[in-house]
Scaffold this motif. Structure first.
Motif, PDB file in Angstrom:
ATOM      1  N   ARG A   1     -42.842 -38.032  26.520  1.00  9.58           N
ATOM      2  CA  ARG A   1     -43.282 -37.913  27.935  1.00  9.58           C
ATOM      3  C   ARG A   1     -41.915 -37.945  29.084  1.00  9.58           C
ATOM      4  NH1 ARG A   1     -48.802 -40.779  28.344  1.00  9.58           N
ATOM      5  NH2 ARG A   1     -50.145 -39.296  26.540  1.00  9.58           N
ATOM      6  N   LEU A   2     -41.989 -36.463  29.477  1.00  5.35           N
ATOM      7  CA  LEU A   2     -40.513 -37.106  30.323  1.00  5.35           C
ATOM      8  C   LEU A   2     -41.182 -37.848  32.182  1.00  5.35           C
ATOM      9  CD1 LEU A   2     -39.659 -33.052  29.616  1.00  5.35           C
ATOM     10  CD2 LEU A   2     -38.344 -35.422  28.798  1.00  5.35           C
ATOM     11  N   PRO A   3     -40.061 -38.624  32.223  1.00  3.74           N
ATOM     12  CA  PRO A   3     -39.819 -39.271  33.481  1.00  3.74           C
ATOM     13  C   PRO A   3     -39.635 -38.045  34.858  1.00  3.74           C
ATOM     14  CG  PRO A   3     -37.393 -39.937  31.844  1.00  3.74           C
ATOM     15  CD  PRO A   3     -38.259 -39.174  31.403  1.00  3.74           C
ATOM     16  N   GLU A   4     -38.850 -37.710  34.721  1.00  3.41           N
ATOM     17  CA  GLU A   4     -38.834 -36.534  36.267  1.00  3.41           C
ATOM     18  C   GLU A   4     -39.155 -35.307  36.355  1.00  3.41           C
ATOM     19  OE1 GLU A   4     -35.551 -37.412  34.186  1.00  3.41           O
ATOM     20  OE2 GLU A   4     -35.238 -39.552  35.901  1.00  3.41           O
ATOM     21  N   VAL A   5     -39.987 -34.493  36.965  1.00  2.00           N
ATOM     22  CA  VAL A   5     -40.081 -33.346  37.291  1.00  2.00           C
ATOM     23  C   VAL A   5     -39.653 -32.339  37.462  1.00  2.00           C
ATOM     24  CG1 VAL A   5     -42.212 -31.800  37.366  1.00  2.00           C
ATOM     25  CG2 VAL A   5     -42.769 -34.127  37.064  1.00  2.00           C
ATOM     26  N   HIS A   6     -38.601 -31.479  36.777  1.00  2.00           N
ATOM     27  CA  HIS A   6     -36.970 -30.902  37.060  1.00  2.00           C
ATOM     28  C   HIS A   6     -38.706 -29.426  36.867  1.00  2.00           C
ATOM     29  CE1 HIS A   6     -34.976 -33.655  36.795  1.00  2.00           C
ATOM     30  NE2 HIS A   6     -35.062 -33.634  35.077  1.00  2.00           N
ATOM     31  N   LEU A   7     -39.049 -28.594  37.972  1.00  2.00           N
ATOM     32  CA  LEU A   7     -39.931 -27.538  38.185  1.00  2.00           C
ATOM     33  C   LEU A   7     -39.422 -26.546  37.940  1.00  2.00           C
ATOM     34  CD1 LEU A   7     -43.385 -27.289  38.166  1.00  2.00           C
ATOM     35  CD2 LEU A   7     -43.043 -26.987  40.965  1.00  2.00           C
ATOM     36  N   GLY A   8     -39.392 -25.622  37.139  1.00  2.00           N
ATOM     37  CA  GLY A   8     -39.238 -23.766  36.532  1.00  2.00           C
ATOM     38  C   GLY A   8     -39.629 -22.827  37.912  1.00  2.00           C
ATOM     39  N   PHE A   9     -39.887 -22.009  38.372  1.00  2.00           N
ATOM     40  CA  PHE A   9     -40.484 -21.063  38.743  1.00  2.00           C
ATOM     41  C   PHE A   9     -40.303 -19.761  38.056  1.00  2.00           C
ATOM     42  CE2 PHE A   9     -37.596 -21.172  42.113  1.00  2.00           C
ATOM     43  CZ  PHE A   9     -37.373 -19.942  42.270  1.00  2.00           C
ATOM     44  N   ALA A  10     -40.647 -18.951  37.814  1.00  2.21           N
ATOM     45  CA  ALA A  10     -40.658 -18.004  37.046  1.00  2.21           C
ATOM     46  C   ALA A  10     -40.180 -16.957  38.534  1.00  2.21           C
ATOM     47  CB  ALA A  10     -41.577 -16.515  36.677  1.00  2.21           C
ATOM     48  N   ALA A  11     -39.205 -15.822  38.255  1.00  2.84           N
ATOM     49  CA  ALA A  11     -38.730 -15.282  39.172  1.00  2.84           C
ATOM     50  C   ALA A  11     -37.988 -14.040  38.867  1.00  2.84           C
ATOM     51  CB  ALA A  11     -36.869 -16.221  39.799  1.00  2.84           C
ATOM     52  N   GLN A  12     -38.680 -12.835  39.083  1.00  3.97           N
ATOM     53  CA  GLN A  12     -38.261 -11.441  38.645  1.00  3.97           C
ATOM     54  C   GLN A  12     -36.857 -11.097  39.472  1.00  3.97           C
ATOM     55  OE1 GLN A  12     -40.200 -10.192  36.646  1.00  3.97           O
ATOM     56  NE2 GLN A  12     -38.535  -9.017  36.069  1.00  3.97           N
ATOM     57  N   THR A  13     -35.932 -10.080  38.439  1.00  3.32           N
ATOM     58  CA  THR A  13     -34.475  -9.690  39.435  1.00  3.32           C
ATOM     59  C   THR A  13     -34.272  -8.524  38.371  1.00  3.32           C
ATOM     60  OG1 THR A  13     -33.065 -10.484  37.820  1.00  3.32           O
ATOM     61  CG2 THR A  13     -33.812 -11.746  39.218  1.00  3.32           C
ATOM     62  N   GLU A  14     -33.459  -7.459  39.235  1.00  2.00           N
ATOM     63  CA  GLU A  14     -33.556  -6.474  38.881  1.00  2.00           C
ATOM     64  C   GLU A  14     -33.325  -7.010  37.226  1.00  2.00           C
ATOM     65  OE1 GLU A  14     -30.386  -4.481  41.381  1.00  2.00           O
ATOM     66  OE2 GLU A  14     -31.589  -4.570  43.062  1.00  2.00           O
ATOM     67  N   ARG A  15     -32.326  -7.510  36.779  1.00  2.00           N
ATOM     68  CA  ARG A  15     -31.970  -7.439  35.641  1.00  2.00           C
ATOM     69  C   ARG A  15     -32.609  -8.626  35.081  1.00  2.00           C
ATOM     70  NH1 ARG A  15     -26.260  -6.004  35.557  1.00  2.00           N
ATOM     71  NH2 ARG A  15     -26.234  -6.914  33.497  1.00  2.00           N
ATOM     72  N   GLY A  16     -34.071  -9.038  35.489  1.00  2.00           N
ATOM     73  CA  GLY A  16     -34.606  -9.743  34.613  1.00  2.00           C
ATOM     74  C   GLY A  16     -35.323 -10.639  34.953  1.00  2.00           C
ATOM     75  N   LEU A  17     -36.295 -11.106  34.374  1.00  2.00           N
ATOM     76  CA  LEU A  17     -36.848 -11.958  34.327  1.00  2.00           C
ATOM     77  C   LEU A  17     -35.860 -13.609  34.258  1.00  2.00           C
ATOM     78  CD1 LEU A  17     -39.377 -13.152  35.290  1.00  2.00           C
ATOM     79  CD2 LEU A  17     -39.957 -13.775  33.111  1.00  2.00           C
ATOM     80  N   VAL A  18     -35.837 -14.376  34.905  1.00  2.00           N
ATOM     81  CA  VAL A  18     -35.425 -15.982  35.022  1.00  2.00           C
ATOM     82  C   VAL A  18     -36.010 -16.702  35.551  1.00  2.00           C
ATOM     83  CG1 VAL A  18     -32.622 -14.897  35.376  1.00  2.00           C
ATOM     84  CG2 VAL A  18     -34.122 -15.415  37.141  1.00  2.00           C
ATOM     85  N   VAL A  19     -35.680 -18.123  35.627  1.00  2.00           N
ATOM     86  CA  VAL A  19     -36.480 -19.311  35.615  1.00  2.00           C
ATOM     87  C   VAL A  19     -35.886 -20.311  36.060  1.00  2.00           C
ATOM     88  CG1 VAL A  19     -38.733 -20.440  35.009  1.00  2.00           C
ATOM     89  CG2 VAL A  19     -38.054 -18.372  33.575  1.00  2.00           C
ATOM     90  N   PRO A  20     -35.627 -20.336  36.995  1.00  2.00           N
ATOM     91  CA  PRO A  20     -34.827 -21.239  38.309  1.00  2.00           C
ATOM     92  C   PRO A  20     -34.859 -22.688  38.168  1.00  2.00           C
ATOM     93  CG  PRO A  20     -34.719 -19.247  39.916  1.00  2.00           C
ATOM     94  CD  PRO A  20     -35.936 -18.963  38.666  1.00  2.00           C
ATOM     95  N   VAL A  21     -34.663 -24.103  37.960  1.00  2.00           N
ATOM     96  CA  VAL A  21     -35.297 -25.214  37.816  1.00  2.00           C
ATOM     97  C   VAL A  21     -35.122 -25.562  39.010  1.00  2.00           C
ATOM     98  CG1 VAL A  21     -35.727 -27.490  36.697  1.00  2.00           C
ATOM     99  CG2 VAL A  21     -34.980 -25.124  35.458  1.00  2.00           C
ATOM    100  N   VAL A  22     -36.231 -26.394  40.000  1.00  2.00           N
ATOM    101  CA  VAL A  22     -36.016 -27.063  40.756  1.00  2.00           C
ATOM    102  C   VAL A  22     -36.113 -28.330  40.524  1.00  2.00           C
ATOM    103  CG1 VAL A  22     -37.486 -28.186  43.362  1.00  2.00           C
ATOM    104  CG2 VAL A  22     -37.167 -26.103  42.196  1.00  2.00           C
ATOM    105  N   ARG A  23     -34.562 -29.882  40.865  1.00  2.00           N
ATOM    106  CA  ARG A  23     -35.095 -30.322  39.815  1.00  2.00           C
ATOM    107  C   ARG A  23     -35.106 -31.867  40.750  1.00  2.00           C
ATOM    108  NH1 ARG A  23     -32.626 -29.853  35.115  1.00  2.00           N
ATOM    109  NH2 ARG A  23     -30.884 -27.331  35.074  1.00  2.00           N
ATOM    110  N   ASP A  24     -35.973 -32.632  39.478  1.00  2.00           N
ATOM    111  CA  ASP A  24     -36.569 -34.198  40.514  1.00  2.00           C
ATOM    112  C   ASP A  24     -37.724 -33.334  41.938  1.00  2.00           C
ATOM    113  OD1 ASP A  24     -34.885 -36.190  39.062  1.00  2.00           O
ATOM    114  OD2 ASP A  24     -33.350 -35.321  40.436  1.00  2.00           O
TER     115      ASP A  24
END
Length: 478
Positions: A336-359
């Motif tokens: 179980r991880l203490p911090e929430v690093h929240l990823g969100f799916a983002a569609q780009t011209e070069r494919g799907l990426v998942v950037p992460v919002v830290r803390d």
């Protein structure tokens, strides 16, 4: 006399071993400054610009756009005046590590060392240095060919191609070598159609067809566009060549390849399950309008629906920490991880990426929204760093932007869950005992059944839906 320095593809960090050349930013004959970006490459994590640690005239480039190079392979050579400031600064610049990238390694000491060029070998009067510089782009390049450099780097006469070429085989791609081994081909017997005799995949496939009797001879020695190498027919039509349209072979590499590997691994390793619920988002949309100053009273940047849902997720994960975890297979433990690093799916011209919002657990909706906006812009521009694409603990997938209501998303390995959000549309809904038209959204949760049971997953999803239907529920945790 100028000194020819070789710059190799540096270690770009995150354990990456190769990169695809997307776009050359310089040409042979261009004058480059220290730390000027010379090529744009795509790795399994992101697209980055690679700066050259030397200042001088570009004498050779290695690799066509669309080709892959392993870390440590030559990128280009630069002629630098011996004893110039550029040479000294270039050496220093090359020894400095940059953020998110290691420095290239290796040097051949002593006078008379040789470095490869696009047209053969060139004598160098000093050390061949390899490094990776840091810094911002410089002014627009100038294209000149100083007389001293031109005289020092003459173009040698082409040698006749023998039946067996001694020395290293001109092959860059490990895929080409593997393909040749599988069909027991001697690469030394082939004439490459790439730049400077580089053996491409199309050359190996032509040789395979020749051995099978499908063609009379390999392709002539000519330059082949990078796209042609990936657009070979999968198989000939039953009635013969040219009888029908050819299928295209699209390599899974770069970001697309990394996504494919991660999704396949998720399906192999994670026993996932999905539950979903419809929620009345009318009150959430009204709250958003109030936050964004529908009456002209609110100040600050506007808050998006995705930012509100992200803030709801962090509140739900505080109540149900089982879903903010990962599984250590070797230790057979749930972590179980203490911090929430929240990823969100983002569609780009070069494919799907998942950037992460830290803390994300320490941010409010406005802060999360600002970070999502920044990362989304960087994703579309191809400027995300590997650090901004890794380390997520929970992912939010807003597939409603594609006009769909529901989905069963694949968990972003090695996370334990993903929340999917469909489109918010007016639908008939029973509200306070009467039929009404309300703004309805479907929420789906795919979770790793190893970390929790259906009761926990259902409780998490129900809390999300309650916050969507009655945003005031969030006040208890703010």
């Amino acid at each position: 006399m100028p000194q020819v320095l070789e710059f190799k593809l540096p270690d770009l960090g995150e354990g990456l071993t190769e990169a695809e050349i997307v776009r050359w930013l310089v040409e042979v004959g261009d004058v480059v400054a220290i730390d000027q970006p010379v090529v744009e490459v795509e790795t399994a994590k992101a697209m980055v610009e690679v700066p050259c640690p030397y200042g001088g005239v570009v004498t050779a480039r290695f690799g066509e756009e669309g080709s892959e190079l392993p870390v440590g392979a030559p990128l280009l050579t630069v002629a630098v005046a011996v004893g110039s400031d550029d040479e000294g600064e270039g050496a220093d610049s090359g020894s400095r590590p940059s953020a998110g990238a290691g420095s290239g390694s290796g040097a051949d000491s002593g006078s008379g060392s040789r470095s490869s060029s696009g047209s053969g070998e060139v004598e160098s009067s000093g050390n061949v240095l390899v490094g990776y510089g840091t810094g911002a782009p410089v002014a627009r390049r100038r294209r000149v060919r100083p007389a001293a450099v031109t005289a020092a780097v003459p173009a040698p006469e082409p040698d006749p191609v023998p039946d067996t070429v001694p020395g290293p085989v001109a092959v860059v791609s490990p895929l080409v070598r593997k393909l040749a081994r599988q069909h027991e081909l001697d690469l030394r017997q082939l004439v490459g159609s790439g730049p400077d005799g580089l053996i491409l995949r199309v050359d190996v496939e032509a040789a395979i067809r020749a051995l099978a009797g499908e063609t009379a001879a390999p392709r002539p020695h000519a330059a082949v566009p990078a796209t042609e190498a990936v657009q070979e027919p999968v198989a000939e039509s039953a009635s013969g060549a040219g009888a029908g349209p050819a299928a295209l072979r699209i390599p899974l590499r770069g970001v697309r390849g990394a996504v494919a590997d991660k999704l396949a691994r998720s399906r192999r390793e994670i026993p996932d399950a999905t539950c979903w619920v419809d929620a009345d988002a009318t009150e959430l949309m009204a709250a958003r309008s109030a936050m964004n100053g529908a009456g002209g009273t609110a100040a600050g940047p506007k808050v998006s629906v995705l930012a509100l849902l992200a803030r709801i997720c962090t509140a739900a994960l505080a109540r149900f920490p089982e879903l903010n975890s990962t599984v250590d297979l070797e230790a057979r433990e749930i972590v179980r991880l203490p911090e929430v690093h929240l990823g969100f799916a983002a569609q780009t011209e070069r494919g799907l990426v998942v950037p992460v919002v830290r803390d994300a657990q320490a941010r409010n909706a406005e802060s999360i929204g600002a970070e999502i906006a920044r990362l989304t812009e960087a994703a579309r521009a191809g400027r995300l760093t590997p650090a901004e694409l890794t380390g997520g603990t929970f992912t939010l997938n807003n597939y409603g932007v594609f006009g769909v209501d529901g989905s069963t998303p694949i968990i972003n390995h090695p996370e334990a869950a993903m929340l999917g959000v469909g489109r918010i549309v007016p639908k008939p809904w029973v509200h306070q005992g009467e039929l009404a038209v309300r703004q309805v959204v479907q929420l789906s949760l795919t979770f790793d059944h190893r970390v929790c049971d259906g009761g926990t997953a259902g409780g998490f999803l129900r809390y999300i839906a309650d916050c969507v239907e009655q945003p005031a529920v969030l006040l208890r945790t703010l």
